[in-house]
Motif scaffolding. Structure first.
Motif, short mmCIF file in Angstrom:
data_model
loop_
_atom_site.label_atom_id
_atom_site.label_comp_id
_atom_site.label_asym_id
_atom_site.label_seq_id
_atom_site.Cartn_x
_atom_site.Cartn_y
_atom_site.Cartn_z
N VAL A 123 19.48 16.66 1.20
CA VAL A 123 19.66 17.48 0.01
C VAL A 123 18.92 16.92 -1.21
N ASP A 124 18.82 15.60 -1.36
CA ASP A 124 18.12 15.04 -2.53
C ASP A 124 16.60 15.06 -2.36
N PHE A 125 16.13 15.43 -1.18
CA PHE A 125 14.69 15.63 -1.00
C PHE A 125 14.18 16.70 -1.95
N THR A 154 15.09 12.62 9.52
CA THR A 154 15.66 12.55 10.87
C THR A 154 16.14 13.91 11.34
N HIS A 155 16.92 14.61 10.47
CA HIS A 155 17.46 15.91 10.87
C HIS A 155 17.94 16.67 9.64
N LEU A 156 18.16 17.95 9.84
CA LEU A 156 18.44 18.85 8.72
C LEU A 156 19.94 19.01 8.45
N HIS A 157 20.65 17.91 8.36
CA HIS A 157 22.00 17.92 7.82
C HIS A 157 21.91 17.55 6.34
N GLN A 179 0.79 -1.23 0.00
CA GLN A 179 0.00 0.00 0.00
C GLN A 179 0.83 1.29 0.00
N LYS A 180 2.08 1.23 0.45
CA LYS A 180 2.82 2.48 0.65
C LYS A 180 4.32 2.25 0.51
N LYS A 181 4.98 3.34 0.15
CA LYS A 181 6.44 3.36 0.09
C LYS A 181 6.90 4.56 0.92
N VAL A 182 7.58 4.29 2.01
CA VAL A 182 7.99 5.32 2.96
C VAL A 182 9.51 5.47 2.90
N LEU A 183 9.96 6.66 2.56
CA LEU A 183 11.38 6.93 2.45
C LEU A 183 11.87 7.67 3.69
N PHE A 184 12.88 7.12 4.34
CA PHE A 184 13.51 7.76 5.49
C PHE A 184 14.81 8.41 5.02
N ASP A 185 14.87 9.72 5.11
CA ASP A 185 16.01 10.52 4.69
C ASP A 185 16.24 10.43 3.18
N CYS A 186 16.90 11.47 2.67
CA CYS A 186 17.11 11.52 1.22
C CYS A 186 18.36 12.36 0.96
N GLY A 187 19.50 11.76 1.27
CA GLY A 187 20.77 12.43 1.08
C GLY A 187 21.22 12.42 -0.37
N PRO A 188 22.42 12.92 -0.65
CA PRO A 188 22.90 13.02 -2.03
C PRO A 188 22.87 11.67 -2.76
N GLY A 189 22.25 11.66 -3.94
CA GLY A 189 22.23 10.47 -4.77
C GLY A 189 21.10 9.50 -4.54
N ILE A 190 20.25 9.76 -3.55
CA ILE A 190 19.23 8.77 -3.19
C ILE A 190 18.15 8.63 -4.27
N VAL A 191 17.76 9.72 -4.92
CA VAL A 191 16.74 9.59 -5.97
C VAL A 191 17.26 8.71 -7.10
N GLY A 192 18.53 8.85 -7.45
CA GLY A 192 19.12 7.97 -8.45
C GLY A 192 19.09 6.52 -8.03
N ARG A 193 19.35 6.27 -6.73
CA ARG A 193 19.29 4.89 -6.23
C ARG A 193 17.85 4.35 -6.30
N LEU A 194 16.87 5.20 -6.01
CA LEU A 194 15.48 4.76 -6.15
C LEU A 194 15.20 4.34 -7.59
#
Length: 303
Positions: free
Chosen positions: A69-71, A61-64, A30-45
């Motif tokens: 950044v890939d959010f 989790t936090h704003l580092h 029913q769902k796909k939940v992404l935790f954090d989205c640092g550099p390069g994560i959209v490409g990995r998806l």
């Protein structure tokens, strides 16, 4: 029903052609939940066949920057490709994240000229007409819910518990998450930074202990941890059951995977043993500062 856990990236802030920032995908039918989205994560998806439009929830989790950044890419591409045809992305994160999102995508945000053009320009309206059957587009909804330590979010049979974890406070809040499901428990500590003189009884560690207690799969980023802290219970490792007892030697390991790795949580009958579990559930998935010396994440199931 099985819940799939995919380690998309477990790298550090250091630039790399091989490693990606932090990002972990939990999904069921029913769902796909992404935790954090640092550099390069959209490409990995994309590399595992998951489009930005398929992500239903995002949890920060936090704003580092190596966690967020890939959010920006995720949100923009999800909105651009799914305008008026999919529900808004449901977004969760610590205090301050709502302002962050609004400053990016709000009507006066950094990307407002881009969004305005994609809504109002005749070329974009023709494209949208072909995609959806209508040229009329609304300004995207920013569905952001800020969380504090102790909050609980219910998502279609899952319970997500947020707990404060020591890391760069008071400059920013850092939340770890525990996801309880009928299939098992997944815990993600986020980054953990503990001063050398911190003792195991320090109250700042209570949230972390609550997160990992009896978790089936735990991903833990050890930024700086003292030997004396003893974060790990003797009865289970940081990636499931088994593993080293409390008081482990100080380790600075980078467990970044060079490609997405997957594990599974599947409902297990009471009274059965862990003998059917694969190796991941008896080793810790630990991330920290240091050499690339561990390939994280092998397939596993809990039955």
């Amino acid at each position: 029903m099985t819940i799939k856990v995919t380690l998309l990236g477990t790298g550090t802030p250091a630039p790399s052609l091989e490693k990606c920032g932090s990002g972990f995908l939990l999904e069921d039918q029913q769902k796909k939940v992404l935790f954090d989205c640092g550099p390069g994560i959209v490409g990995r998806l994309l590399s595992i066949g998951v489009k930005p439009t398929e992500i239903t929830h995002f949890v920060l989790t936090h704003l580092h920057f190596d966690h967020v950044v890939d959010f920006i890419r995720l949100w923009l591409q999800r909105w651009d490709r799914g305008r008026n045809s999919i529900p808004p992305l449901k977004i969760y994160g610590p205090v301050g994240f709502k302002r962050f999102v609004e400053q990016l995508f709000g009507r006066d945000g950094a990307f407002a000229p881009d969004i305005h053009g994609r809504i109002d320009h005749p070329i974009q309206q023709r494209i949208h007409l072909l995609r959806t059957g209508t040229a009329v587009q609304d300004w995207p909804e920013l569905a952001v819910i800020e969380l504090s330590s102790g909050d609980v979010v219910e998502l279609g049979g899952w319970k997500i518990f947020a707990r404060s974890v020591p890391h760069y406070q008071p400059y920013l809040e850092n939340l770890g998450y525990r996801v309880e499901t009928d299939q098992g428990i997944f815990a993600y500590s986020s980054d953990v930074s503990v001063q050398p003189d911190t003792k195991a009884t320090d109250p700042t560690l209570e949230g972390l202990r609550e997160l990992v207690h009896q978790a089936d799969i735990t991903v833990q980023h050890l930024n700086s941890v003292s030997t004396e802290v003893g974060l790990h219970e003797p009865s289970h490792s940081v990636a499931g059951r088994g593993g080293r007892p409390a008081g482990v030697q100080r380790e600075h390991k980078n467990t970044d995977c060079d490609a997405p790795r997957t594990s599974h949580l599947a409902k297990r009958d009471k009274g059965t043993s862990d003998k059917g579990c694969d190796a991941l559930l008896r080793r810790r998935v630990r991330v920290g500062i240091g050499p690339h010396d561990f390939r994280a994440g092998q397939a596993a199931k809990l039955k």
